[in-house]
Design a protein around this motif. Structure first.
Motif, PDB file in Angstrom:
ATOM      1  N   SER A  20       0.804  -1.089   0.228  1.00 30.81           N
ATOM      2  CA  SER A  20      -0.181   0.009  -0.248  1.00 30.81           C
ATOM      3  C   SER A  20       0.699   1.514  -0.123  1.00 30.81           C
ATOM      4  CB  SER A  20      -0.435  -0.145   1.180  1.00 30.81           C
ATOM      5  OG  SER A  20      -1.274   1.186   1.106  1.00 30.81           O
ATOM      6  N   VAL A  56      -3.500  -5.292   1.439  1.00 28.79           N
ATOM      7  CA  VAL A  56      -3.722  -4.760  -0.249  1.00 28.79           C
ATOM      8  C   VAL A  56      -4.209  -3.236   0.289  1.00 28.79           C
ATOM      9  CG1 VAL A  56      -4.296  -3.987  -2.060  1.00 28.79           C
ATOM     10  CG2 VAL A  56      -3.550  -6.746  -1.963  1.00 28.79           C
ATOM     11  N   GLY A  57      -3.519  -2.187   0.226  1.00 25.23           N
ATOM     12  CA  GLY A  57      -4.392  -0.559   0.513  1.00 25.23           C
ATOM     13  C   GLY A  57      -4.578  -0.075  -0.782  1.00 25.23           C
ATOM     14  N   TRP A  85      -1.454  -1.531 -10.140  1.00 23.99           N
ATOM     15  CA  TRP A  85      -1.882  -2.636  -8.898  1.00 23.99           C
ATOM     16  C   TRP A  85      -2.451  -3.982 -10.272  1.00 23.99           C
ATOM     17  CZ3 TRP A  85      -1.156  -6.001  -5.962  1.00 23.99           C
ATOM     18  CH2 TRP A  85      -1.658  -6.661  -5.399  1.00 23.99           C
ATOM     19  N   LYS A 126      -0.385  -6.933  -9.171  1.00 26.67           N
ATOM     20  CA  LYS A 126      -1.615  -7.917  -8.987  1.00 26.67           C
ATOM     21  C   LYS A 126      -1.932  -9.871  -9.832  1.00 26.67           C
ATOM     22  CE  LYS A 126      -6.656  -7.280 -10.590  1.00 26.67           C
ATOM     23  NZ  LYS A 126      -7.529  -7.005 -10.474  1.00 26.67           N
ATOM     24  N   THR A 155      -5.998 -12.028   1.073  1.00 29.57           N
ATOM     25  CA  THR A 155      -5.647 -11.281   1.406  1.00 29.57           C
ATOM     26  C   THR A 155      -7.044 -10.311   1.874  1.00 29.57           C
ATOM     27  OG1 THR A 155      -5.155 -11.058  -1.318  1.00 29.57           O
ATOM     28  CG2 THR A 155      -5.606  -9.014  -0.892  1.00 29.57           C
ATOM     29  N   SER A 166      -8.345  -5.866   2.573  1.00 33.88           N
ATOM     30  CA  SER A 166      -8.246  -4.649   1.686  1.00 33.88           C
ATOM     31  C   SER A 166      -8.783  -4.044   2.678  1.00 33.88           C
ATOM     32  CB  SER A 166      -8.669  -4.887   0.756  1.00 33.88           C
ATOM     33  OG  SER A 166      -8.869  -5.519  -0.234  1.00 33.88           O
ATOM     34  N   ALA A 223      -8.283   1.154  -0.844  1.00 31.76           N
ATOM     35  CA  ALA A 223      -8.168   0.009  -1.479  1.00 31.76           C
ATOM     36  C   ALA A 223      -8.661  -0.197  -2.532  1.00 31.76           C
ATOM     37  CB  ALA A 223      -7.983  -1.450  -0.921  1.00 31.76           C
ATOM     38  N   ASN A 231     -12.449  -4.362  -4.897  1.00 28.21           N
ATOM     39  CA  ASN A 231     -12.414  -5.721  -5.027  1.00 28.21           C
ATOM     40  C   ASN A 231     -13.234  -6.656  -3.899  1.00 28.21           C
ATOM     41  OD1 ASN A 231     -11.202  -6.693  -2.115  1.00 28.21           O
ATOM     42  ND2 ASN A 231      -9.987  -4.250  -3.160  1.00 28.21           N
ATOM     43  N   GLN A 279     -12.038  -8.566  -2.147  1.00 32.03           N
ATOM     44  CA  GLN A 279     -11.422  -9.178  -0.515  1.00 32.03           C
ATOM     45  C   GLN A 279     -12.411  -8.837   0.666  1.00 32.03           C
ATOM     46  OE1 GLN A 279      -8.949 -11.885  -1.698  1.00 32.03           O
ATOM     47  NE2 GLN A 279      -9.359 -11.023  -3.715  1.00 32.03           N
ATOM     48  N   GLN A 316     -12.803  -6.918   4.011  1.00 31.65           N
ATOM     49  CA  GLN A 316     -12.384  -6.051   4.117  1.00 31.65           C
ATOM     50  C   GLN A 316     -11.648  -5.665   5.899  1.00 31.65           C
ATOM     51  OE1 GLN A 316     -12.447  -3.373   1.211  1.00 31.65           O
ATOM     52  NE2 GLN A 316     -12.970  -5.812   0.291  1.00 31.65           N
TER      53      GLN A 316
END
Length: 562
Positions: A72, A118-119, A125, A129, A138, A140, A144, A147, A149, A151
């Motif tokens: 990030s 991930v940020g 990205w 990725k 992952t 986020s 971020a 996505n 993913q 949170q």
């Protein structure tokens, strides 16, 4: 613990501030939209959030001291995530937010990362990725890219704070910091809890930092310098930290923070200077600064517009800075303390001392750091911040320390009568001309980069009778590079070449300046994430053009003419 000075690690420092400064603001984070959308955390709120994420990590039942990666741009969530990783008994592995997919993959695989945070990231990205293994879990941050993913905010809401945090013994690895890869595949430096703590404490004591100070965090937290200045120093001292929103809003971010301490890299100090020159030409500014009545007003206005009018400590590191730039800022009332350090010693090595600055020297070692020069001219350093070694690279660890524990930096240097260190080159960067003479490129690059015409440059010429330099023009110079003014620019560059050559021995003098048409950026691979040039990339790009450039027999040549 009665104070941070009685702690043994940075996590304990954070817990101290959680208890003794619970209601004091520790983070100010832009959430998009500048001043209209800021979020702040008190120490109690920030550590509570970290405890909740730590509870989530504990629930994953990962083996103790598992590697957990962070990718990030700088933000409050990055630092809270690092605290959570330590609280849960794991090791953080920062990843530069601008890397190629293959380096991302290499770092994640080599470090054996079990999870990735991930940020805040740029559109790059989408390419990065591709290097993330499909089966890697992952999480986020709120900033971020969109996505599917898990949170951060959902995890915080779903978990109670972890009460019993993990022990962080001084000798245990706290983080694995991978080098920027300017000379090959990144190497993972294992930095212990004790090394991070002692470095942060040492800097705080040296600068007399207090909780009333303020900083702006923007240099990559994946790099040792910002981890040292913006994390270890910050957690030990407990001052307020602001974060930058974007490159476009950087001056506004500085003006919001009004930092009392500000560290940067040479390229950004040069950009600030060139930005001032775009508004006030150098000759006119020089005249204004010579007028007693106006001088003070002009200095204050420039620093205020840059957001640096409250700065009491200004520093530059990561690469050499031209002495002319140091002199220019000193004239404005800002004494730049040049620093020197490496990933391998957590950047805790050398710094200039106020009133004892010598242009061209990076200062003295910190009080608890030792240095000496080997018979071969190499700088050897023994620092409390020195790494334990390279992760999973025992063959390299055998040769990087002397028998009495000094780290072999690979840099060449000399020490003056006051103990100040001068970097004269990098052993691996030396090249030999066809006349059999070795040339150290960095000092020459430093001189060329001091010109307002040059934003970045690179000196090379292995195997040729004389070295040459490839330069990337500044914005000011680019405006002259087309049409009728190109001839004027060529004359100015030729004058610069002559001025630099007059100060060099004959075997180091530059045959010509080649003007690059390319932009050198992190995104296109010409620069490392810390804005250092990648010599291998530059060699591959410009090496094939060198022979035709030499054949032109001119002081200034242009890339498109080759």
């Amino acid at each position: 613990m009665a104070s941070p000075s009685q702690c043994t690690n940075l996590l304990d420092c954070a817990l101290y501030w959680e208890r003794d400064a619970a209601d004091r603001i520790c983070f100010t984070q832009p959430m998009g939209g500048g001043d209209a959308n800021l979020r702040t955390w008190t120490w109690a709120q920030a550590v509570d959030e970290a405890r909740r994420v730590a509870a989530y990590l504990k629930g994953l039942d990962l083996p103790l001291r598992s590697s957990i990666a962070l990718c990030s741009k700088n933000c409050a969530y990055w630092l809270m995530a690092d605290l959570a990783i330590w609280m849960a008994g794991h090791v953080s592995v920062p990843i530069y937010p601008i890397l190629t997919a293959d380096i991302v993959n290499y770092t994640l695989e080599h470090s054996e990362a079990r999870l990735l945070f991930v940020g805040k990231l740029d559109p790059v990205w989408e390419e990065m990725k591709k290097g993330v293994p499909a089966d890697l879990k992952t999480v986020s941050f709120p900033l971020a890219p969109e996505n599917g993913q898990e949170q951060w905010e959902s995890i915080v809401a779903a978990h109670s704070p972890l009460k019993d945090v993990a022990e962080c013994p001084p000798d245990e690895t706290a983080t694995i910091i991978y080098t920027s890869g300017s000379t090959g595949k990144p190497k993972g430096a294992m930095i212990s809890f004790g090394a991070m703590y002692r470095s942060g404490r040492g800097l705080s004591e040296y600068l007399n930092t207090t909780p009333e100070d303020r900083t702006l965090s923007y240099l990559p937290l994946a790099h040792a310098m910002e981890r040292f200045v913006g994390q270890a120093h910050y957690l030990y001292t407990g001052f307020q930290q602001f974060f930058a929103e974007s490159l476009d809003t950087f001056v506004q971010d500085l003006q919001r923070a009004r930092p009392t301490m500000f560290a940067s890299v040479p390229r950004l100090w040069l950009k600030f200077q060139l930005g001032v020159f775009e508004k006030v030409p150098p000759a006119r500014l020089d005249r204004l600064l010579k007028i007693p009545i106006l001088s003070g007003m002009v200095k204050k206005k420039i620093l205020r517009q840059l957001g640096l009018d409250q700065v009491r400590v200004a520093a530059s590191g990561s690469a050499p800075i031209p002495k002319e730039v140091i002199a220019w800022y000193r004239r404005l009332g800002l004494e730049l303390l040049e620093g020197y350090g490496m990933t391998e010693n957590f950047s805790y090595s050398h710094i200039g001392r106020p009133g004892r600055i010598r242009p061209g020297y990076v200062g003295n070692p910190y009080p608890d750091v030792e240095h000496r020069i080997s018979p071969e001219g190499e700088i050897l350093v023994k620092s409390p911040g020195t790494m334990k070694g390279y992760f999973k690279m025992p063959e390299k660890n055998e040769h990087i320390f002397t028998e009495d524990g000094f780290f072999r930096t690979g840099d060449l240097g000399e020490i003056d009568e006051m103990g100040r260190l001068k970097i004269t080159g990098r052993a691996k960067e030396l090249f030999k001309t066809s006349k059999g003479k070795y040339v150290a490129p960095a000092p020459i690059e430093n001189q060329l980069a001091s010109s307002h015409l040059v934003e970045a440059c690179y000196v090379t010429g292995s195997g040729y009778h004389q070295a040459h330099a490839v330069v990337m023009l500044s914005e000011e110079a680019r405006q002259k590079a087309n049409g009728e003014t190109r001839g004027i620019l060529a004359n100015e560059l030729a004058t610069l070449l002559g001025d630099v050559n007059r100060g060099l021995p004959p075997f180091e003098q530059i045959a010509f300046l080649a003007v690059a048409k390319d932009d050198w950026t992190v995104e296109n691979g010409f620069l490392t994430p810390t804005l250092k040039i990648k010599r291998r990339v530059l060699d591959a790009t410009y090496g094939p053009l060198a022979e035709s450039w030499y054949a032109m027999n001119a002081p200034v040549v242009w890339q498109e003419a080759a």
